[in-house]
Design a protein around this motif. Structure first.
Motif, PDB file in Angstrom:
ATOM      1  N   GLU A 252      20.306   1.057   9.767  1.00 22.77           N
ATOM      2  CA  GLU A 252      20.319   0.719  11.186  1.00 22.77           C
ATOM      3  C   GLU A 252      18.912   0.465  11.712  1.00 22.77           C
ATOM      4  O   GLU A 252      18.701  -0.445  12.522  1.00 22.77           O
ATOM      5  N   ALA A 253      17.951   1.260  11.280  1.00 23.53           N
ATOM      6  CA  ALA A 253      16.577   1.098  11.774  1.00 23.53           C
ATOM      7  C   ALA A 253      15.610   1.724  10.778  1.00 23.53           C
ATOM      8  O   ALA A 253      15.936   2.689  10.084  1.00 23.53           O
ATOM      9  N   VAL A 254      14.418   1.136  10.711  1.00 24.82           N
ATOM     10  CA  VAL A 254      13.325   1.653   9.888  1.00 24.82           C
ATOM     11  C   VAL A 254      12.052   1.587  10.721  1.00 24.82           C
ATOM     12  O   VAL A 254      11.799   0.576  11.391  1.00 24.82           O
TER      13      VAL A 254
ATOM     14  N   ALA B  77      13.537   5.594  14.721  1.00 24.44           N
ATOM     15  CA  ALA B  77      13.110   6.967  14.979  1.00 24.44           C
ATOM     16  C   ALA B  77      11.653   6.977  15.418  1.00 24.44           C
ATOM     17  O   ALA B  77      10.818   6.246  14.885  1.00 24.44           O
ATOM     18  N   LEU B  78      11.355   7.827  16.394  1.00 19.38           N
ATOM     19  CA  LEU B  78       9.991   7.924  16.917  1.00 19.38           C
ATOM     20  C   LEU B  78       9.217   9.061  16.288  1.00 19.38           C
ATOM     21  O   LEU B  78       8.027   9.226  16.573  1.00 19.38           O
ATOM     22  N   ASP B  79       9.865   9.880  15.478  1.00 24.28           N
ATOM     23  CA  ASP B  79       9.177  10.946  14.757  1.00 24.28           C
ATOM     24  C   ASP B  79      10.009  11.277  13.521  1.00 24.28           C
ATOM     25  O   ASP B  79      11.209  10.967  13.463  1.00 24.28           O
ATOM     26  N   PRO B  80       9.404  11.869  12.498  1.00 22.13           N
ATOM     27  CA  PRO B  80      10.141  12.151  11.254  1.00 22.13           C
ATOM     28  C   PRO B  80      11.333  13.080  11.442  1.00 22.13           C
ATOM     29  O   PRO B  80      12.308  12.993  10.691  1.00 22.13           O
ATOM     30  N   GLU B  81      11.282  13.972  12.432  1.00 20.05           N
ATOM     31  CA  GLU B  81      12.365  14.927  12.608  1.00 20.05           C
ATOM     32  C   GLU B  81      13.670  14.262  13.030  1.00 20.05           C
ATOM     33  O   GLU B  81      14.758  14.761  12.726  1.00 20.05           O
ATOM     34  N   SER B  82      13.581  13.140  13.735  1.00 17.76           N
ATOM     35  CA  SER B  82      14.787  12.476  14.221  1.00 17.76           C
ATOM     36  C   SER B  82      15.341  11.459  13.232  1.00 17.76           C
ATOM     37  O   SER B  82      16.326  10.796  13.525  1.00 17.76           O
TER      38      SER B  82
ATOM     39  N   GLU C  24      -1.271  10.120   6.145  1.00 18.16           N
ATOM     40  CA  GLU C  24      -1.182   9.917   7.585  1.00 18.16           C
ATOM     41  C   GLU C  24       0.050   9.136   8.024  1.00 18.16           C
ATOM     42  O   GLU C  24       0.384   9.133   9.200  1.00 18.16           O
ATOM     43  N   ARG C  25       0.742   8.463   7.098  1.00 22.82           N
ATOM     44  CA  ARG C  25       1.821   7.564   7.489  1.00 22.82           C
ATOM     45  C   ARG C  25       3.083   7.853   6.698  1.00 22.82           C
ATOM     46  O   ARG C  25       3.015   8.221   5.522  1.00 22.82           O
ATOM     47  N   VAL C  26       4.231   7.652   7.364  1.00 23.38           N
ATOM     48  CA  VAL C  26       5.536   7.854   6.734  1.00 23.38           C
ATOM     49  C   VAL C  26       6.465   6.728   7.169  1.00 23.38           C
ATOM     50  O   VAL C  26       6.233   6.051   8.180  1.00 23.38           O
ATOM     51  N   LEU C  27       7.527   6.543   6.391  1.00 21.50           N
ATOM     52  CA  LEU C  27       8.617   5.646   6.753  1.00 21.50           C
ATOM     53  C   LEU C  27       9.810   6.484   7.187  1.00 21.50           C
ATOM     54  O   LEU C  27      10.287   7.346   6.432  1.00 21.50           O
ATOM     55  N   ALA C  28      10.309   6.241   8.409  1.00 22.03           N
ATOM     56  CA  ALA C  28      11.452   6.973   8.938  1.00 22.03           C
ATOM     57  C   ALA C  28      12.674   6.068   8.881  1.00 22.03           C
ATOM     58  O   ALA C  28      12.682   4.976   9.469  1.00 22.03           O
ATOM     59  N   LEU C  29      13.725   6.501   8.156  1.00 19.91           N
ATOM     60  CA  LEU C  29      14.924   5.702   7.943  1.00 19.91           C
ATOM     61  C   LEU C  29      16.067   6.262   8.768  1.00 19.91           C
ATOM     62  O   LEU C  29      16.297   7.480   8.783  1.00 19.91           O
ATOM     63  N   SER C  30      16.811   5.364   9.435  1.00 20.39           N
ATOM     64  CA  SER C  30      17.961   5.760  10.242  1.00 20.39           C
ATOM     65  C   SER C  30      19.153   4.907   9.852  1.00 20.39           C
ATOM     66  O   SER C  30      19.012   3.702   9.602  1.00 20.39           O
ATOM     67  N   GLY C  31      20.337   5.535   9.800  1.00 19.23           N
ATOM     68  CA  GLY C  31      21.548   4.796   9.440  1.00 19.23           C
ATOM     69  C   GLY C  31      22.375   5.579   8.451  1.00 19.23           C
ATOM     70  O   GLY C  31      22.493   6.811   8.547  1.00 19.23           O
ATOM     71  N   ARG C  32      22.916   4.885   7.477  1.00 25.29           N
ATOM     72  CA  ARG C  32      23.786   5.531   6.501  1.00 25.29           C
ATOM     73  C   ARG C  32      23.001   6.461   5.581  1.00 25.29           C
ATOM     74  O   ARG C  32      21.795   6.307   5.403  1.00 25.29           O
ATOM     75  N   VAL C  33      23.716   7.407   5.008  1.00 25.32           N
ATOM     76  CA  VAL C  33      23.099   8.339   4.075  1.00 25.32           C
ATOM     77  C   VAL C  33      22.935   7.633   2.728  1.00 25.32           C
ATOM     78  O   VAL C  33      23.901   7.123   2.152  1.00 25.32           O
TER      79      VAL C  33
END
Length: 843
Positions: free
Chosen positions: A534-536, A557-562, A572-581
């Motif tokens: 859904e979003a990266v 996502a605006l932070d890794p926790e969400s 210093e940088r991460v990729l936050a993935l949202s959507g399906r497991v």
């Protein structure tokens, strides 16, 4: 004279000479003395020996060894008003001795010689079949240049490529303990008396000599190791020869890898000159067996420990590890205790045990770790879709029942063998549809139904005939085996398709990253599309919170926790993935995507730094050139103005006063032009030039630009009926004035400068033609750069005229170029666009 070989398969071919190198660990160790001593030994054996060139450097013992040897005269080479002596290659070739003694292989020849370097002269002698004995110090080897400078603080300008010395037929190391060499130096056996104290306190310090000696030994050890490898290969010797400690660490990409590598490094550090090599074996099916990110971390760890990382392909992991160890002549293999449980260990020996069995004379060091014997639980998920698995179970239960009913109706037609084959075919069908376990169930159900309905006595689970019992047993085994093979093939096919898709996706990402096409935003979007998320979002730590660097999707996502999944790019940088497991098997490709994002970010950072450095370098170069030029060119007119003003204060005749006033006016005008050019260059570099374009005639531009030039200096040939051009009249006038001023200055007495114009295509080409000396082709690329006088020694300008003219011409939409004047000189062309392009004009 070229001497052919006496016989053998290469008879008739010119024999290449043999090269012997006396390698000195430091100056003064006696390499020239050793070379001349070798010459006397060969001469005593009847060898035709000559001395091509030897530098005694005033050392009496060395010079004494020249007595009794034939010394060829040197070539006299004039250089900067003096005469120098060099090796006379032609004289050596004409003399054609068997052996030539040539000192100082790294020497740079006088300009105009046959070759720039002496080692190239030596190659000519070797090609002619002449054996050469030469000398070189370790500090002159090209690969050690930086190391020698770091040790001694002295940059060696004369170097020889390593391969020249490494390919020598024989290398003799000439060495002295540092204390003995310093004593030789103190006794005056190396340098003159006035150089001794400075040498002992600088280059010949005890630490410097010790380090140079170690460099020489290590470099020569590498060469000896190469010779040993070649010898073993030529003689097909596969058993390891423990000439040097080499520790091979077998890594699987598992969590125990770091422990094994550090243990192997500690073992390798116990002996000087040891090597650490890590090897990872890829299965021959090409399917990845370990996460690339983990292997990349272990690769970096090996390199930080001073070792090298190797990847090999092999069908059997233990055999591949042992073959690699034998290939590199390893003395020890480090492997970890198996992570398998005791039950699996009992059924099949571990890789470590098999490596020890196959290693032969190579020591095997078995290292325990936290994950040892903990067991690796593998959850095998079916590669088939859920609908196929359901269909398989339904077929496994209902298929045997339906087949039993059909065969019962045909009991009088078919026999037990046919019934067995039909049930076996049904089992294979179930395996193809639903996989292993439904096929096993189908085989068991088929066995029961065959026994009950079709095996005598029917109606009970007993078998009267042993032959029928054997047939049913074989049926179950074959059904289970076929189902297992079909299931494995299905899994392998699914894994292969998945691996191919992953490889294709990663290859596309790698190509775009390497070509510089992709940005972080593009990679984030590609990641979301590839895995249908859904979003990266690419997040960067900023103080206590996070900043979004790039995002794609509806609600990133605006932070890794969400986020549902987080991939680490760097500290210093991460990729936050949202959507399906995402399944765990996707982590491998996700980690690769994260690595590519990190590469893109690093590439952008380096590119920005390079651009900033380029701008700073250009600005610094301009500032340096400006200061150097201004310090002279502004001081001259100012001094003239000051002298003229001082002179006007005196009581002078009217004629003298007029001369001073004229000089004052000329110097003021010159100073004004210099300052105008500097201001124009500054405005161009800061982008503050704002042209006002309008339709105008060249009559408003060219004549005013020629004012101030003496009579007869410029010839104007501009027709009055030329169409209007679209330009900024004031700026274009400055362009023409600078071009004419430059042409007049360079033309000198060669004739007047000619200014002409004509319509060409969609514009008017204005030509400024001079018949001066012109500009060589190799310097035309620098013609429009600031502070480039290109041979102008008049000292009447800063070299800014053409640079300012090019900048102003570009600002008003004109094009400035240069070409040679027929018969000599330089022609500057200014193409100005017409205000109204004529119909049908060819650009």
């Amino acid at each position: 004279m070229i001497r052919p070989d006496d016989g053998g398969p290469d008879a008739g071919r010119p024999r290449r000479g043999r090269l012997t190198v006396y390698l000195g660990a430091a100056p003064g160790v006696g390499k020239t003395y050793a070379m001349l001593d070798e010459a006397h030994r060969r001469l005593s054996r009847g060898t035709d020996v000559v001395v091509g060139l030897v530098e005694a450097h005033g050392r009496l013992a060395t010079a004494a060894l020249l007595e009794g040897l034939e010394v060829l005269p040197r070539r006299i080479a004039p250089h900067r008003g003096s005469e120098l002596t060099e090796l006379d290659v032609d004289a050596v070739l004409a003399r054609a001795p068997q052996v030539a003694m040539i000192d100082e292989l790294a020497h740079t020849n006088v300009p105009g010689s046959r070759h720039p370097k002496r080692w190239q002269d030596v190659q000519d002698l070797l090609d002619a079949g002449i054996d050469v004995v030469t000398t070189v110090n370790v500090q002159h080897l090209e690969s050690l240049n930086d190391d020698v400078e770091a040790i001694t603080g002295v940059r060696q300008r004369e170097t020889v490529p390593d391969h020249v010395v490494r390919d020598a037929d024989q290398i003799q190391l000439v060495d002295l303990p540092p204390e003995a060499l310093r004593r030789r130096l103190a006794h005056g056996n190396v340098y003159r008396a006035e150089q001794i104290d400075a040498s002992l306190s600088q280059y010949f310090r005890l630490g410097n000599l010790t380090a140079l000696r170690e460099l020489a030994l290590l470099w020569l050890a590498d060469r000896v190791d190469d010779s040993l490898t070649s010898y073993r290969r030529e003689h097909r010797i596969e058993a390891p020869w423990p000439a040097r400690e080499r520790v091979v660490v077998a890594v699987t990409g598992g969590p125990e890898g770091d422990t094994l590598l550090r243990r192997g490094a500690r073992i390798a550090q116990r002996a000087a000159g040891s090597e650490l090599l890590a090897v990872h074996v890829l299965a021959t099916d090409g399917l990845p067996s370990a996460p690339p990110a983990t292997l990349d971390e272990q690769r970096r760890l090996v390199e930080s420990l001073g070792g090298t990382f190797h990847t090999v392909v092999g069908e059997d992991v233990p055999s591949a590890v042992v073959d690699f160890a034998r290939g590199v002549n390893a003395t020890m293999i480090v492997v970890g205790v198996s992570r398998r449980g005791r039950l699996r260990e009992a059924l099949r020996e571990s890789n470590g045990t098999e490596v020890a069995r196959l290693a032969g004379m190579i020591d095997v060091h078995l290292v325990t770790h936290e994950k040892a014997r903990t067991g690796r639980r593998r959850i095998r998920r079916s590669p088939l879709s859920g609908s196929r698995v359901v269909a398989g179970w339904v077929t496994a239960v209902l298929g045997p029942v339906a087949l039993t009913g059909l065969l019962a109706a045909l009991r009088d037609v078919v026999g037990l063998p046919t019934e067995l084959m039909l049930f076996l075919a049904l089992t294979v069908l179930v395996a193809l549809v639903g996989g292993l376990w439904p096929a096993i169930v189908s085989a068991v159900v088929g066995f029961v139904l065959l026994n009950w309905f079709f095996t005598v006595p029917t109606g009970m689970l007993t078998i009267a005939e042993p032959e029928n019992a054997l047939a049913l047993g074989v049926f179950v085994l074959v059904a289970a085996g076929v189902a297992s093979v079909v299931d494995v093939a299905a899994r392998r096919t699914a894994e292969a398709f998945r691996a191919r898709a992953e490889a294709s996706a990663l290859a596309a990402v790698s190509r775009s990253v390497l070509s510089g096409e992709d940005t972080a935003e593009a990679l984030v979007a590609r990641l979301r599309e590839t895995f249908t998320l859904e979003a990266v979002a690419l997040l960067c730590r900023k103080g206590p919170g996070w900043e979004v660097l790039a995002a794609d999707g509806a609600e990133p996502a605006l932070d890794p926790e969400s986020a549902q999944a987080v991939l680490t790019v760097d500290d210093e940088r991460v990729l936050a993935l949202s959507g399906r497991v995402l399944p765990a098997s996707d982590r491998r490709v996700l980690e690769a995507f994260a690595s590519q994002v990190g590469i893109v970010l690093e590439h952008d950072r380096l590119r920005a730094q390079a651009e900033q450095a380029r701008v700073l370098e250009q600005s610094d170069a301009t500032r340096t050139a400006l200061l150097a030029a201004v310090s002279h060119d502004l001081r001259t007119p100012l001094a003239t103005i000051r002298a003229s003003v001082d002179g006007l204060e005196l009581q002078l005749e009217p004629a003298d006063r007029a001369v001073l006033v004229g000089t004052l006016a000329e110097a003021t005008a010159r100073l004004e032009r210099l300052i105008d050019n500097l201001l124009d260059l500054s405005r161009l570099q800061t982008g503050s030039v704002r042209p006002v374009l309008r339709a105008t005639s060249l009559d408003e531009i060219v004549p005013p630009a020629l004012e101030g030039f003496g009579p007869g200096a410029v010839v104007l040939d501009v027709p009055e009926d030329l169409p209007l051009v679209r330009t900024d009249p004031g700026l274009l006038e400055r362009v023409v004035a600078n071009l004419v001023s430059n042409a007049v200055r360079h033309a000198g007495d060669a004739g007047p400068v000619r200014v002409s114009a004509a319509v060409v295509g969609r514009g008017i080409v204005l030509r400024v033609v001079d018949t001066g000396p012109g500009v060589p082709d190799q310097l035309k690329g620098q013609l429009f750069e600031p502070f480039q006088r290109l041979g102008d020694t008049s000292g009447t300008g800063l070299g800014l005229g053409l640079a300012v003219a090019r900048g102003l011409a570009t600002a008003v939409g004109a094009e400035l170029s240069a070409e040679d004047t027929p018969g000599g000189g330089l022609t500057m062309l200014v193409e100005v666009p017409l205000a109204i392009a004529p119909a049908g004009a060819v650009p």
